[in-house]
Design an enzyme around this catalytic site. Structure first.
Site, mmCIF file in Angstrom:
data_model
loop_
_atom_site.group_PDB
_atom_site.id
_atom_site.type_symbol
_atom_site.label_atom_id
_atom_site.label_comp_id
_atom_site.label_asym_id
_atom_site.label_seq_id
_atom_site.Cartn_x
_atom_site.Cartn_y
_atom_site.Cartn_z
ATOM 1 N N LYS A 50 -52.535 9.988 -20.129
ATOM 2 C CA LYS A 50 -52.239 8.630 -19.649
ATOM 3 C C LYS A 50 -53.524 8.008 -19.092
ATOM 4 O O LYS A 50 -54.521 8.710 -18.884
ATOM 5 C CB LYS A 50 -51.143 8.670 -18.591
ATOM 6 C CG LYS A 50 -51.485 9.474 -17.350
ATOM 7 C CD LYS A 50 -50.329 9.500 -16.371
ATOM 8 C CE LYS A 50 -50.673 10.369 -15.175
ATOM 9 N NZ LYS A 50 -49.785 10.162 -14.051
ATOM 10 N N ARG A 148 -40.271 10.285 -5.973
ATOM 11 C CA ARG A 148 -40.670 9.190 -6.872
ATOM 12 C C ARG A 148 -39.561 9.067 -7.903
ATOM 13 O O ARG A 148 -38.402 9.199 -7.550
ATOM 14 C CB ARG A 148 -42.029 9.567 -7.496
ATOM 15 C CG ARG A 148 -42.967 8.448 -7.743
ATOM 16 C CD ARG A 148 -44.373 8.927 -8.077
ATOM 17 N NE ARG A 148 -44.468 9.811 -9.224
ATOM 18 C CZ ARG A 148 -45.600 10.237 -9.761
ATOM 19 N NH1 ARG A 148 -46.746 9.848 -9.252
ATOM 20 N NH2 ARG A 148 -45.622 11.037 -10.794
ATOM 21 N N HIS A 177 -41.880 17.140 -10.875
ATOM 22 C CA HIS A 177 -43.293 16.916 -10.556
ATOM 23 C C HIS A 177 -43.540 17.376 -9.125
ATOM 24 O O HIS A 177 -42.744 17.109 -8.224
ATOM 25 C CB HIS A 177 -43.632 15.440 -10.733
ATOM 26 C CG HIS A 177 -45.111 15.170 -10.738
ATOM 27 N ND1 HIS A 177 -46.021 15.933 -11.446
ATOM 28 C CD2 HIS A 177 -45.853 14.201 -10.127
ATOM 29 C CE1 HIS A 177 -47.239 15.464 -11.262
ATOM 30 N NE2 HIS A 177 -47.171 14.411 -10.467
ATOM 31 N N ARG A 233 -48.249 20.783 -17.703
ATOM 32 C CA ARG A 233 -48.800 19.446 -17.937
ATOM 33 C C ARG A 233 -50.173 19.280 -17.278
ATOM 34 O O ARG A 233 -50.305 18.590 -16.261
ATOM 35 C CB ARG A 233 -47.843 18.379 -17.378
ATOM 36 C CG ARG A 233 -46.408 18.451 -17.889
ATOM 37 C CD ARG A 233 -45.619 17.218 -17.447
ATOM 38 N NE ARG A 233 -45.629 17.028 -16.017
ATOM 39 C CZ ARG A 233 -44.732 17.538 -15.169
ATOM 40 N NH1 ARG A 233 -43.721 18.279 -15.609
ATOM 41 N NH2 ARG A 233 -44.827 17.300 -13.870
ATOM 42 N N TYR A 277 -75.954 -9.474 -2.539
ATOM 43 C CA TYR A 277 -75.116 -10.381 -1.760
ATOM 44 C C TYR A 277 -75.076 -10.009 -0.277
ATOM 45 O O TYR A 277 -75.009 -8.834 0.079
ATOM 46 C CB TYR A 277 -73.681 -10.351 -2.285
ATOM 47 C CG TYR A 277 -73.530 -10.965 -3.660
ATOM 48 C CD1 TYR A 277 -73.767 -12.319 -3.876
ATOM 49 C CD2 TYR A 277 -73.139 -10.184 -4.739
ATOM 50 C CE1 TYR A 277 -73.629 -12.880 -5.134
ATOM 51 C CE2 TYR A 277 -72.990 -10.732 -6.003
ATOM 52 C CZ TYR A 277 -73.235 -12.081 -6.197
ATOM 53 O OH TYR A 277 -73.100 -12.626 -7.444
ATOM 54 N N CYS A 324 -72.775 -5.165 -7.296
ATOM 55 C CA CYS A 324 -72.308 -6.451 -7.823
ATOM 56 C C CYS A 324 -71.332 -6.196 -8.974
ATOM 57 O O CYS A 324 -71.092 -5.059 -9.362
ATOM 58 C CB CYS A 324 -73.481 -7.281 -8.322
ATOM 59 S SG CYS A 324 -74.780 -7.508 -7.105
ATOM 60 N N MET A 325 -70.816 -7.261 -9.549
ATOM 61 C CA MET A 325 -69.864 -7.108 -10.657
ATOM 62 C C MET A 325 -70.504 -6.393 -11.849
ATOM 63 O O MET A 325 -69.899 -5.529 -12.487
ATOM 64 C CB MET A 325 -69.344 -8.482 -11.087
ATOM 65 C CG MET A 325 -68.175 -8.415 -12.042
ATOM 66 S SD MET A 325 -67.645 -10.046 -12.602
ATOM 67 C CE MET A 325 -66.915 -10.728 -11.140
ATOM 68 N N ASP A 326 -71.767 -6.726 -12.128
ATOM 69 C CA ASP A 326 -72.416 -6.195 -13.328
ATOM 70 C C ASP A 326 -73.707 -5.449 -13.041
ATOM 71 O O ASP A 326 -74.368 -4.997 -13.970
ATOM 72 C CB ASP A 326 -72.772 -7.348 -14.291
ATOM 73 C CG ASP A 326 -71.698 -8.394 -14.320
ATOM 74 O OD1 ASP A 326 -70.566 -8.035 -14.652
ATOM 75 O OD2 ASP A 326 -71.986 -9.557 -13.972
HETATM 76 C C1 LIG Z 1 -45.756 13.594 -14.291
HETATM 77 C C2 LIG Z 1 -47.156 14.102 -14.290
HETATM 78 N N1 LIG Z 1 -47.398 15.325 -14.770
HETATM 79 C C3 LIG Z 1 -48.651 15.840 -14.795
HETATM 80 C C4 LIG Z 1 -49.727 15.126 -14.299
HETATM 81 C C5 LIG Z 1 -51.104 15.734 -14.337
HETATM 82 O O1 LIG Z 1 -51.592 15.961 -13.054
HETATM 83 P P1 LIG Z 1 -53.066 16.554 -12.837
HETATM 84 O O2 LIG Z 1 -53.989 15.533 -13.374
HETATM 85 O O3 LIG Z 1 -53.175 16.708 -11.372
HETATM 86 O O4 LIG Z 1 -53.116 17.823 -13.615
HETATM 87 C C6 LIG Z 1 -49.506 13.854 -13.782
HETATM 88 C C7 LIG Z 1 -50.642 13.085 -13.226
HETATM 89 O O5 LIG Z 1 -50.575 12.383 -12.297
HETATM 90 C C8 LIG Z 1 -48.197 13.331 -13.775
HETATM 91 O O6 LIG Z 1 -47.925 12.114 -13.282
#
Ligand SMILES: Cc1ncc(COP(=O)(O)O)c(C=O)c1O
Length: 384
Positions: A50, A148, A177, A233, A277, A324-326
């Site tokens: 992600k 969550r 999680h 994961r 700035y 700065c931005m860039d």
């Molecule tokens: C649902 C879920 N699983 C696994 C992970 C992976 O976590 P990490 O990057 O700490 O291994 C995340 C990351 O936030 C997550 O949201």
């Protein structure tokens, strides 16, 4: 493997720009091996890609991991999943974030696997599926203490025994999680694992198969074997950063991303001159300042103003004045031979020195995840 540039750049460039993120895919493979070595045989990797693979470029990372036999990927949004599909990725893609019913059509069109975190979501999706010949695979997420998205423990079995799982939907995975797996005190994680084990047992005792059970993020892969089940994961550890609980064995991970730029100009300051700035840096001696073409729009946080360090000629040089931005300014007074065009390393190794995303995180009051995810789309990713 030869270097290649990201396919996401908008136009074909004749030269690589000054500021790039160089991503080492061999190091990615090394980190994947570290994860596999810590998991039981047969445990499936569901690689978390992600947020554009934590800023590393989801397409290239997903393709590289798929080549190494990873068959499952986790994204947060339908859009992220669709981008993988559009690039020809056929592996299982799990959408782990919020899923509004308005996106069901896209979910199904792109053959993405949803995470069900509310009984109403299952009912709505089942209604949308109608009478398909094959049930649609879903994962159920149970909230064991993250607070969550997730079903309550009490909701899991009744949902699995309801009509939606006798036709439209098929349970492919049960997941939770962990909120605190990187804490050196394992108590809360053990409580969460215990709750998850109890729910798994309840479902299995009811005679319902659970093909995949997964709970472990990177920290739990490294520090909580009881959380391994038959899938895990990993996210951050694939990218080379350890969140293992302190006090555990050291983990030989390799950060896979280097953030590099080239000096655009070297300026001379008289004592008393200011830069950038709001004049937050005033030279206390005759100084030389290098201008780098990278700024907060590229993900180099403004919080690094007068706090960050950059490697030039293998030496740590302080960021001076406001980012700065860039553009970002670096004091190179002690390096008399510095010239425009010289390399500057904002994350990565140069000579004997190394700056990590964890260093930037410490200087700017955040975590390496945010530093990596924050590297903007303007920064060209170059893969080798
Ligand atoms: C649902 C879920 N699983 C696994 C992970 C992976 O976590 P990490 O990057 O700490 O291994 C995340 C990351 O936030 C997550 O949201």
């Amino acid at each position: 493997m030869s270097a290649s540039v990201s396919t996401t750049s908008v136009s074909p460039l004749t030269a690589v720009p000054s500021t790039i993120a160089a991503v080492d895919l061999a190091a990615l493979t090394f980190n994947l091996r570290q994860a596999r070595q810590r998991l039981p045989p047969g445990c499936e990797i569901l690689a978390v890609v992600k947020a554009d693979a934590y800023g590393h470029g989801a397409l290239a990372i997903t393709k590289a991991l798929a080549q190494q036999g990873v068959a499952r990927f986790g994204v947060a949004t339908i859009q992220e999943g669709a981008e993988l599909r559009d690039a020809g990725i056929q592996a299982h893609v799990l959408v782990m974030g919020a899923l509004p019913p308005s996106q069901f059509a896209d979910l199904l069109d792109y053959s993405l696997t949803p995470v069900i975190y509310d009984p109403a979501l299952a009912t709505d999706l089942a209604a949308r599926l109608g009478t398909r010949p094959t049930p649609y695979p879903v994962h159920l997420k149970v909230d064991t203490g993250m607070g969550r998205l997730g079903l309550t423990s009490e909701q899991v079995l009744p949902l699995l025994q309801s009509p939606v799982f006798r036709g439209p939907l098929r349970l492919e995975g049960l997941m939770t999680h962990l909120a605190d797996a990187d804490n050196s005190d394992p108590a809360y994680t053990r409580t969460q694992i215990g709750r998850f084990q109890a729910i798994l047992a309840q479902v299995k005792n009811a005679g319902l198969p659970v093909p995949l059970a997964h709970a472990a993020n990177s920290a739990a892969i490294l520090g909580h074997p009881a959380a391994h089940f038959n899938a895990a994961r990993p996210g951050i550890m694939l990218y080379g950063y350890s969140t293992a609980p302190q006090g555990g064995p050291a983990v030989p991970l390799k950060p896979i991303l280097a953030l590099r730029s080239r000096i655009a100009q070297v300026r001379s300051l008289a004592s008393g001159d200011s830069v950038s700035y709001n004049r937050s840096f005033i030279a206390s001696r005759p100084s030389k300042v290098a201008v780098l073409p990278i700024g907060y729009a590229d993900g180099y946080s403004r919080a690094l103003s007068n706090r960050g360090q950059v490697l030039v000629q293998g030496r740590r040089c302080p960021v001076v004045g406001r980012v700065c931005m860039d553009m970002t300014l670096v004091d190179v007074t002690d390096l008399p031979t510095v010239r425009p065009g010289d390399d500057a390393v904002l994350i990565g190794r140069q000579g004997e020195e190394e700056i990590l995303a964890t260093d930037l995180a410490a200087w700017s009051g955040t975590i390496p995840y945010e530093v990596l995810c924050g590297i903007g789309p303007r920064v060209l990713r170059v893969y080798s």
